[in-house]
Design an enzyme around this catalytic site. Structure first.
Site, PDB file in Angstrom:
ATOM      1  N   GLY A 190       0.806  -1.204   0.000  1.00 28.74           N
ATOM      2  CA  GLY A 190       0.000   0.000   0.000  1.00 28.74           C
ATOM      3  C   GLY A 190       0.846   1.263   0.000  1.00 28.74           C
ATOM      4  O   GLY A 190       1.952   1.316  -0.533  1.00 28.74           O
ATOM      5  N   GLY A 191       0.309   2.301   0.636  1.00 28.98           N
ATOM      6  CA  GLY A 191       0.996   3.584   0.673  1.00 28.98           C
ATOM      7  C   GLY A 191       2.357   3.524   1.324  1.00 28.98           C
ATOM      8  O   GLY A 191       3.217   4.377   1.066  1.00 28.98           O
ATOM      9  N   GLY A 425      22.629  11.859 -31.021  1.00 33.86           N
ATOM     10  CA  GLY A 425      22.139  12.481 -29.800  1.00 33.86           C
ATOM     11  C   GLY A 425      22.638  11.796 -28.547  1.00 33.86           C
ATOM     12  O   GLY A 425      22.803  12.445 -27.506  1.00 33.86           O
ATOM     13  N   ALA A 426      22.883  10.492 -28.623  1.00 30.18           N
ATOM     14  CA  ALA A 426      23.378   9.769 -27.452  1.00 30.18           C
ATOM     15  C   ALA A 426      24.757  10.280 -27.038  1.00 30.18           C
ATOM     16  O   ALA A 426      25.081  10.324 -25.845  1.00 30.18           O
ATOM     17  CB  ALA A 426      23.435   8.270 -27.747  1.00 30.18           C
TER      18      ALA A 426
END
Length: 535
Positions: A190-191, A425-426
């Site tokens: 859960g949280g 771009g890499a």
């Protein structure tokens, strides 16, 4: 005036006899302390061991230096009533908090005690954690949480949920200020799972630790899928698939030993540098074997770990997220005794391309290094970003920008070394000089270009190739011409994009000299509340 402590009900809810004098009160205190140290019933302890788990105090003893632990809030008990809690008020309220030392340096810790209310968080339980977190932030020392709890204490209702909110708020306030390490030694559902996700590092132990927002029963009810606890959120799932866990180990002893090792590589807070160590590995040691490790042929794979092992002190490094996004390596190591962060493409996995997961992994690591004053060494051998519909639809632009943002935002010393390929771009994203790398070096085998020669020739000379009598021969000739003109090892150096082309054997010495020069680097970012990084 009646002694309120002596009239408090014991762990079993019965009232203790009033102490007659000071000596009696001391004896009473000793009895209470013995009860605290014993914990709940032997049956609860046996049940914990039957699951293959240590007790909370045993875990703290493994984490901290012997005899250094000072407990805080040992006598704290909940004040809730109803639903059976009024007769069950054990000391510690299911969490042990305090401070001690690791390798002689101060560390704060809290450990859930699953034997008490299943380690579930209630109001008093949360207040103890809040206090120790505040103390860690104020003292400027690392915080380690040993997690083994069943979530919010249902009997205390919304007060328990508010307790989690206080933890999350402090996790965020401490982020980038002190190292935060979460060690998962039991269930976390859960949280409650969000607190570890907010920390810098997550360790998990196989079989006994799980993390998930909704458990297997809910998953089956909603989707019809049947899955085990470990299959849904076990250590291997989070170490290999989700990337939630940075480390996974077979047992608690080895896990906590690695936590100690990690702490030895981190500063106490963001105002300090990582602790140096005396190294017997010569700073001018030549790395002749690198010529054999890295093939000159850019299409042949190799293990980048062997390169890192050859460069760093005594070949020792701690790899972060070793089994997730394996096409990039993130590691902490030492060069001449000084801690460095290493980011390196891994040609052995997906040829070392950047994809969504690799970009996220490296971006978070770069941010962590920058937050805690750890210089960054980047080793490049990258053919580009991974092409594909899944990558584009999954947001490779957005995720790749995270790595770009992290490097551009980093003010620590940054040194890059191009081993072989650095395309498109890499190349820019992997800490090129154009985005702020302090120094960039290259090996004679480097190829820095917009793309590989074959792809470039097919684009630039496509008409000549198509109209040639022998297209294959024409293509080969154009590829050689492109390599000779635009991809030779000194092209980038001639244009000032690389400081120097160095022998591979000199790399360790060059890095150590460069780091020594950059040790006093000071760089300021523009005044702002905070940036708005791509998400």
């Amino acid at each position: 005036m009646t002694n309120q402590l002596s009239e408090q009900p014991g762990a079993n809810g019965t009232a203790a006899e009033p102490a007659a004098d000071a000596r009696g009160r001391v004896l009473e205190l000793r009895a209470i302390r013995d009860e605290v140290l014993r914990g709940p019933s032997e049956k609860a302890t046996e049940a914990q061991r039957a699951k293959g788990k240590l007790t909370a105090r045993e875990r703290i003893a493994l984490l901290l230096d012997e005899g250094s632990f000072q407990e805080v809030g040992a006598l704290r008990r909940h004040r809730a009533s109803g639903f059976g809690l009024e007769t069950r008020r054990p000391y510690t309220d299911g969490v042990i908090t305090g401070w001690g030392t690791v390798h002689g340096r101060q560390v704060f810790v809290y450990a859930h005690d699953f034997r008490i209310f299943g380690g579930a968080l209630g109001e008093a339980h949360a207040a103890k954690i809040h206090k120790i977190m505040d103390m860690a932030i104020t003292a400027g020392a690392p915080l380690v949480s040993l997690n083994d709890g069943a979530g919010a204490r249902i009997q205390e209702g919304v007060a328990a949920l508010a307790g989690y909110g206080g933890i999350f708020q402090r996790n965020t306030r401490a982020s980038g200020v002190i190292p935060q390490i979460s060690v998962m030694l039991g269930p976390c559902a859960g949280g409650a799972a969000y607190s570890p996700a907010l920390t810098d590092f997550v360790f998990m132990v196989r079989e006994t630790a799980q993390m998930f927002i909704t458990g297997p029963d809910v998953v089956q009810a909603v989707s019809g899928a049947t899955v085990t606890h470990n299959g849904l959120g076990g250590a291997d799932v989070h170490a290999e698939t989700s990337g939630v866990a940075h480390f996974a180990y077979d047992d608690e002893e080895s896990c906590l030993e690695e936590v100690r090792f990690l702490l030895s590589l981190l500063p106490s807070n963001n105002r300090e540098n990582p602790p140096p160590a005396v190294s017997e590995d010569p700073p001018d040691r030549r790395c002749e074997s690198l010529l054999d490790v890295v093939p000159a042929d850019g299409n042949r794979p190799y293990d980048m770990r062997a390169v890192i092992e050859e460069l760093v002190d005594d070949g020792e490094f701690l790899e972060i997220h070793e089994r997730w996004a394996t096409n990039i390596i993130c590691a902490l190591a030492r060069l001449d005794g000084q801690v460095v962060g290493v980011v390196a493409n891994q040609p052995q996995s997906l040829a070392g391309v950047l994809d969504i997961s690799a970009s996220e992994k490296a971006a978070r690591f770069v941010q962590m290094c920058d937050a805690f004053n750890i210089p960054i060494i980047t080793l490049l051998d990258v053919p580009g970003f991974l092409p594909g519909v899944d990558q584009e639809h999954g947001g490779i632009i957005r995720h790749g920008a995270k790595l770009l943002y992290a490097y551009c935002n980093a003010t620590v010393p940054r040194i890059s070394v191009v081993l072989r390929k650095a395309y498109g771009g890499a190349y820019i994203v992997m800490d090129s000089q154009s985005i702020g790398a302090d120094l960039t070096f290259a090996w004679p085998t480097n190829e820095i270009a917009v793309m590989g020669a074959e792809g470039a020739a097919n684009v630039i000379f496509r008409r000549q190739i198509a109209s040639a009598e022998d297209p294959d021969a024409m293509r080969d000739r154009m590829v050689k011409e492109y390599k000779a003109e635009l991809m030779h090892p000194y092209y980038a150096a001639e244009r000032g994009l690389v400081e120097d082309v160095i022998e591979p054997a000199e790399t360790r010495e060059v890095l150590i000299r460069s780091l020594a020069m950059l040790r006093t680097k000071h760089a300021d970012l523009p005044a702002r509340k905070h940036g708005n990084p791509p998400q």
